[in-house]
Design an enzyme around this catalytic site. Structure first.
Site, PDB file in Angstrom:
ATOM      1  N   GLY A  49      40.943  46.190  49.155  1.00  0.00           N
ATOM      2  CA  GLY A  49      41.015  46.440  47.696  1.00  0.00           C
ATOM      3  C   GLY A  49      39.860  45.675  47.053  1.00  0.00           C
ATOM      4  N   GLN A  54      35.795  42.000  39.855  1.00  0.00           N
ATOM      5  CA  GLN A  54      34.964  41.517  40.918  1.00  0.00           C
ATOM      6  C   GLN A  54      33.590  41.935  40.998  1.00  0.00           C
ATOM      7  OE1 GLN A  54      38.361  42.238  43.914  1.00  0.00           O
ATOM      8  NE2 GLN A  54      37.234  40.655  44.816  1.00  0.00           N
ATOM      9  N   CYS A  98      39.984  37.171  50.097  1.00  0.00           N
ATOM     10  CA  CYS A  98      39.414  37.990  48.907  1.00  0.00           C
ATOM     11  C   CYS A  98      37.936  37.825  48.960  1.00  0.00           C
ATOM     12  CB  CYS A  98      39.851  36.987  47.632  1.00  0.00           C
ATOM     13  SG  CYS A  98      39.396  37.815  46.083  1.00  0.00           S
ATOM     14  N   LEU A  99      37.408  39.126  48.459  1.00  0.00           N
ATOM     15  CA  LEU A  99      35.646  39.415  48.615  1.00  0.00           C
ATOM     16  C   LEU A  99      35.150  38.337  47.686  1.00  0.00           C
ATOM     17  CD1 LEU A  99      35.739  43.314  48.693  1.00  0.00           C
ATOM     18  CD2 LEU A  99      35.280  41.564  50.751  1.00  0.00           C
ATOM     19  N   HIS A 140      47.910  41.593  44.726  1.00  0.00           N
ATOM     20  CA  HIS A 140      46.604  40.805  44.430  1.00  0.00           C
ATOM     21  C   HIS A 140      45.695  41.553  43.556  1.00  0.00           C
ATOM     22  CE1 HIS A 140      43.256  38.578  47.205  1.00  0.00           C
ATOM     23  NE2 HIS A 140      42.611  39.493  46.232  1.00  0.00           N
ATOM     24  N   GLU A 141      45.350  42.780  43.958  1.00  0.00           N
ATOM     25  CA  GLU A 141      44.289  43.460  42.917  1.00  0.00           C
ATOM     26  C   GLU A 141      44.761  43.350  41.268  1.00  0.00           C
ATOM     27  OE1 GLU A 141      41.651  43.944  43.994  1.00  0.00           O
ATOM     28  OE2 GLU A 141      42.565  43.695  46.350  1.00  0.00           O
ATOM     29  N   HIS A 144      44.136  40.071  39.951  1.00  0.00           N
ATOM     30  CA  HIS A 144      42.431  39.954  39.398  1.00  0.00           C
ATOM     31  C   HIS A 144      42.179  40.589  38.075  1.00  0.00           C
ATOM     32  CE1 HIS A 144      40.062  38.774  42.706  1.00  0.00           C
ATOM     33  NE2 HIS A 144      40.714  39.708  43.470  1.00  0.00           N
TER      34      HIS A 144
END
Ligand code: NI
Length: 187
Positions: A49, A54, A98-99, A140-141, A144
């Site tokens: 994702g 991000q 997480c990236l 999660h997304e 963000h």
């Protein structure tokens, strides 16, 4: 198409509340290119994702892989202006990464099932009922887009681990029956 630079924890864009996209903006070639670049960037970093904040764009848009087992296989789904409705009170704990917080994993409680309503990349509304890992990715997304990171959702930091130690001590074994331990991927 390009691989975009991913903002890391500490960059203010990750803590801002992203703005909704106007329907008229969605057809804009610049936005369509952003979507393509986000998909490429997610693939490049083996993510499941990636949310627009991000990649330094504070708009309510994310891309995600929704395959059940969290291996990131299949095609990316695009979500614009997503709204989540929990599908019950059942909360499950599972590993997340997480990236924007590279090489760290932690256990996060999330609702097991939800309905998400969003616009696709053509501006058409769609609804999905999701359960388990795909539901986790969407939560999660969506977080963000509200400036929330998975660390904020952990009830205790006791499970926080670096990736090497995760792989060594916590990664799912082939015989494990906990079907929500999908911590190899970042989001
Ligand atoms: Ni993330």
């Amino acid at each position: 198409m390009s691989i975009l630079k991913v903002a890391r924890m500490g960059h203010p864009v990750l803590r801002a509340k992203a703005r909704p996209l106007e329907k008229s903006e969605i057809k804009n070639p610049a936005l369509q290119l952003l979507i393509d670049d986000m998909v490429d960037t997610m693939y490049e970093y083996s993510g499941v994702g990636l949310a627009a904040p991000q990649v330094h764009e504070s708009v309510r848009l994310f891309v995600a892989m929704l395959d059940e087992d969290g291996r990131g296989e299949g095609e990316a789904t695009v979500f614009i202006n997503p709204e989540i409705a929990p599908g019950g009170d059942t909360v499950v704990e599972g590993w997340e990464g997480c990236l924007s917080i590279p090489d760290v994993r932690g256990r996060v409680p999330r609702v097991q099932q939800l309905t998400v309503s969003a616009l696709d990349r053509d501006g058409k509304r769609f609804d999905l009922v999701l359960e388990g890992f795909p539901a986790r990715v969407v939560q999660h997304e969506t977080d963000h887009l509200d400036g929330v990171l998975f660390l904020d959702r952990m009830t205790t930091l006791a499970s926080l681990t670096y990736l090497d130690e995760y792989s060594r001590y916590h990664a799912r074994r082939a015989d494990a029956d906990d079907d929500d331990d999908e911590g190899d991927e970042e989001e």
